[in-house]
Design a protein around this motif. Sequence first.
Motif, PDB file in Angstrom:
ATOM      1  N   UNK A  20       0.855  -1.120   0.511  1.00 42.70           N
ATOM      2  CA  UNK A  20      -0.252   0.017   0.126  1.00 42.70           C
ATOM      3  C   UNK A  20       0.537   1.341   0.486  1.00 42.70           C
ATOM      4  N   UNK A  21       1.793   1.243   0.645  1.00 44.08           N
ATOM      5  CA  UNK A  21       2.908   2.221   1.202  1.00 44.08           C
ATOM      6  C   UNK A  21       3.634   2.895  -0.267  1.00 44.08           C
ATOM      7  N   UNK A  22       3.735   1.445  -1.321  1.00 48.69           N
ATOM      8  CA  UNK A  22       4.494   1.536  -2.413  1.00 48.69           C
ATOM      9  C   UNK A  22       3.558   2.496  -3.212  1.00 48.69           C
ATOM     10  N   UNK A  23       2.191   2.097  -3.472  1.00 50.43           N
ATOM     11  CA  UNK A  23       1.120   2.455  -4.606  1.00 50.43           C
ATOM     12  C   UNK A  23       0.944   3.910  -3.865  1.00 50.43           C
ATOM     13  N   UNK A  24       0.503   4.556  -2.518  1.00 50.58           N
ATOM     14  CA  UNK A  24       0.628   5.855  -1.990  1.00 50.58           C
ATOM     15  C   UNK A  24       2.255   7.002  -2.743  1.00 50.58           C
ATOM     16  N   UNK A  25       3.178   6.169  -2.616  1.00 50.25           N
ATOM     17  CA  UNK A  25       3.874   6.957  -2.472  1.00 50.25           C
ATOM     18  C   UNK A  25       4.646   6.905  -4.579  1.00 50.25           C
ATOM     19  N   UNK A  26       3.687   6.289  -5.015  1.00 52.97           N
ATOM     20  CA  UNK A  26       4.090   6.656  -6.408  1.00 52.97           C
ATOM     21  C   UNK A  26       3.419   7.815  -7.137  1.00 52.97           C
ATOM     22  N   UNK A  42       6.622  14.537  -2.557  1.00 51.83           N
ATOM     23  CA  UNK A  42       6.111  15.152  -1.640  1.00 51.83           C
ATOM     24  C   UNK A  42       6.373  13.391  -0.356  1.00 51.83           C
ATOM     25  N   UNK A  43       6.723  12.005  -1.562  1.00 56.51           N
ATOM     26  CA  UNK A  43       6.252  10.698  -1.250  1.00 56.51           C
ATOM     27  C   UNK A  43       7.844  10.566   0.098  1.00 56.51           C
ATOM     28  N   UNK A  44       8.483  11.664  -0.057  1.00 59.19           N
ATOM     29  CA  UNK A  44       9.101  11.381   1.679  1.00 59.19           C
ATOM     30  C   UNK A  44       8.786  11.232   2.641  1.00 59.19           C
ATOM     31  N   UNK A  45       7.126  11.097   2.931  1.00 61.90           N
ATOM     32  CA  UNK A  45       6.069  11.386   4.141  1.00 61.90           C
ATOM     33  C   UNK A  45       5.919   9.713   4.554  1.00 61.90           C
ATOM     34  N   UNK A  46       6.180   9.217   3.359  1.00 66.34           N
ATOM     35  CA  UNK A  46       5.747   7.487   3.639  1.00 66.34           C
ATOM     36  C   UNK A  46       6.733   6.864   3.461  1.00 66.34           C
ATOM     37  N   UNK A  47       8.166   7.122   2.495  1.00 63.46           N
ATOM     38  CA  UNK A  47       8.936   5.703   2.097  1.00 63.46           C
ATOM     39  C   UNK A  47       9.197   5.763   3.350  1.00 63.46           C
ATOM     40  N   UNK A  48      10.188   6.037   4.728  1.00 60.68           N
ATOM     41  CA  UNK A  48      10.474   6.022   5.448  1.00 60.68           C
ATOM     42  C   UNK A  48       9.421   4.425   6.157  1.00 60.68           C
ATOM     43  N   UNK A  49       8.709   4.921   5.939  1.00 62.84           N
ATOM     44  CA  UNK A  49       7.603   3.948   6.592  1.00 62.84           C
ATOM     45  C   UNK A  49       8.640   2.407   6.047  1.00 62.84           C
ATOM     46  N   UNK A  50       8.403   2.267   4.890  1.00 61.01           N
ATOM     47  CA  UNK A  50       8.906   1.575   3.526  1.00 61.01           C
ATOM     48  C   UNK A  50       9.787   0.734   4.407  1.00 61.01           C
ATOM     49  N   UNK A 116      11.038   4.637  -9.807  1.00 61.09           N
ATOM     50  CA  UNK A 116       9.787   3.925  -8.531  1.00 61.09           C
ATOM     51  C   UNK A 116      10.616   2.961  -8.763  1.00 61.09           C
ATOM     52  N   UNK A 117      10.457   2.263  -9.573  1.00 62.56           N
ATOM     53  CA  UNK A 117      10.631   0.434  -9.282  1.00 62.56           C
ATOM     54  C   UNK A 117      12.230  -0.168  -9.591  1.00 62.56           C
ATOM     55  N   UNK A 118      13.218   1.111 -10.279  1.00 69.29           N
ATOM     56  CA  UNK A 118      14.550   0.930 -10.369  1.00 69.29           C
ATOM     57  C   UNK A 118      15.033   1.248  -9.206  1.00 69.29           C
ATOM     58  N   UNK A 119      14.429   2.612  -8.481  1.00 69.57           N
ATOM     59  CA  UNK A 119      15.256   3.157  -7.312  1.00 69.57           C
ATOM     60  C   UNK A 119      14.425   2.314  -5.900  1.00 69.57           C
ATOM     61  N   UNK A 120      13.315   1.804  -5.770  1.00 68.33           N
ATOM     62  CA  UNK A 120      13.444   0.665  -4.434  1.00 68.33           C
ATOM     63  C   UNK A 120      13.992  -1.148  -4.712  1.00 68.33           C
ATOM     64  N   UNK A 121      13.923  -1.667  -6.273  1.00 70.97           N
ATOM     65  CA  UNK A 121      14.291  -2.323  -6.205  1.00 70.97           C
ATOM     66  C   UNK A 121      15.981  -2.589  -6.152  1.00 70.97           C
ATOM     67  N   UNK A 122      16.648  -1.772  -6.376  1.00 64.51           N
ATOM     68  CA  UNK A 122      18.009  -1.293  -5.881  1.00 64.51           C
ATOM     69  C   UNK A 122      17.782  -1.252  -4.284  1.00 64.51           C
ATOM     70  N   UNK A 123      17.040   0.061  -4.237  1.00 62.06           N
ATOM     71  CA  UNK A 123      17.713   0.296  -2.671  1.00 62.06           C
ATOM     72  C   UNK A 123      16.588  -0.233  -1.184  1.00 62.06           C
TER      73      UNK A 123
END
Length: 210
Positions: A20-26, A42-50, A116-123
């Motif tokens: 859910x957090x990924x979809x919201x962040x996108x 603005x996605x930084x508000x939910x990125x840390x939760x992930x 986000x796919x590339x960033x999250x996949x790696x990060x």
Amino acid sequence: MFEDLTKTELYAILTGIFTACLIVSNITAGKTFDFFSFTLPCAVIIFPVIYIVNDVLAEVYSYNKARKVILLGFFMNLVAVICYNITIWLPAPVFFENSQAFSIVLSSTLRLLIASFAAYLVGSLVNAKVMVYLKKWDEKKLFFRCVVSTLFGEGLDALIFITIGFLGTMPLEALIVMIVVQAIFKTGYEIIIYPVTRLVITKVKKLPEI
């Protein structure tokens, strides 16, 4: 809060939260805001939760299970973006006055999905991998593991996401500052929220397996 759950049941809940957090962040990543004269998505508000969920998954459930959740989250993110674009493509009735606004908000998500796919996949994978590696090195230093793994993960995440998502839309200097500030901001957030992360990990470890 967790007393009536098993680790298996909580794993399913954490999977849902992560997805859910990924979809919201996108969606929220499409807008930026000023933070003490710095620009951040603005996605930084939910990125840390992930990344907190990522830490819990890697610390308690293993790297392989964390990786499965990460990949599932991205697949559902892809499904969401496909649905957005089909919805935009379908003709709206004449009385629907917000069609253009709807398209403006959601039509940019395809580029951001790739970013986000590339960033999250790696990060996310690096974050989980570093977390597990440091645990093998020293199981007692949870704070050190959380912060260092997030620093590596967030650094790569910010570099990849902002470069792909915003290159060409702002001056290069602003882009570089945005990358650095985002990585520091989210790592700092995890440091502040660490007591919560530690509490969750401690409680989850005490749960029965099944």
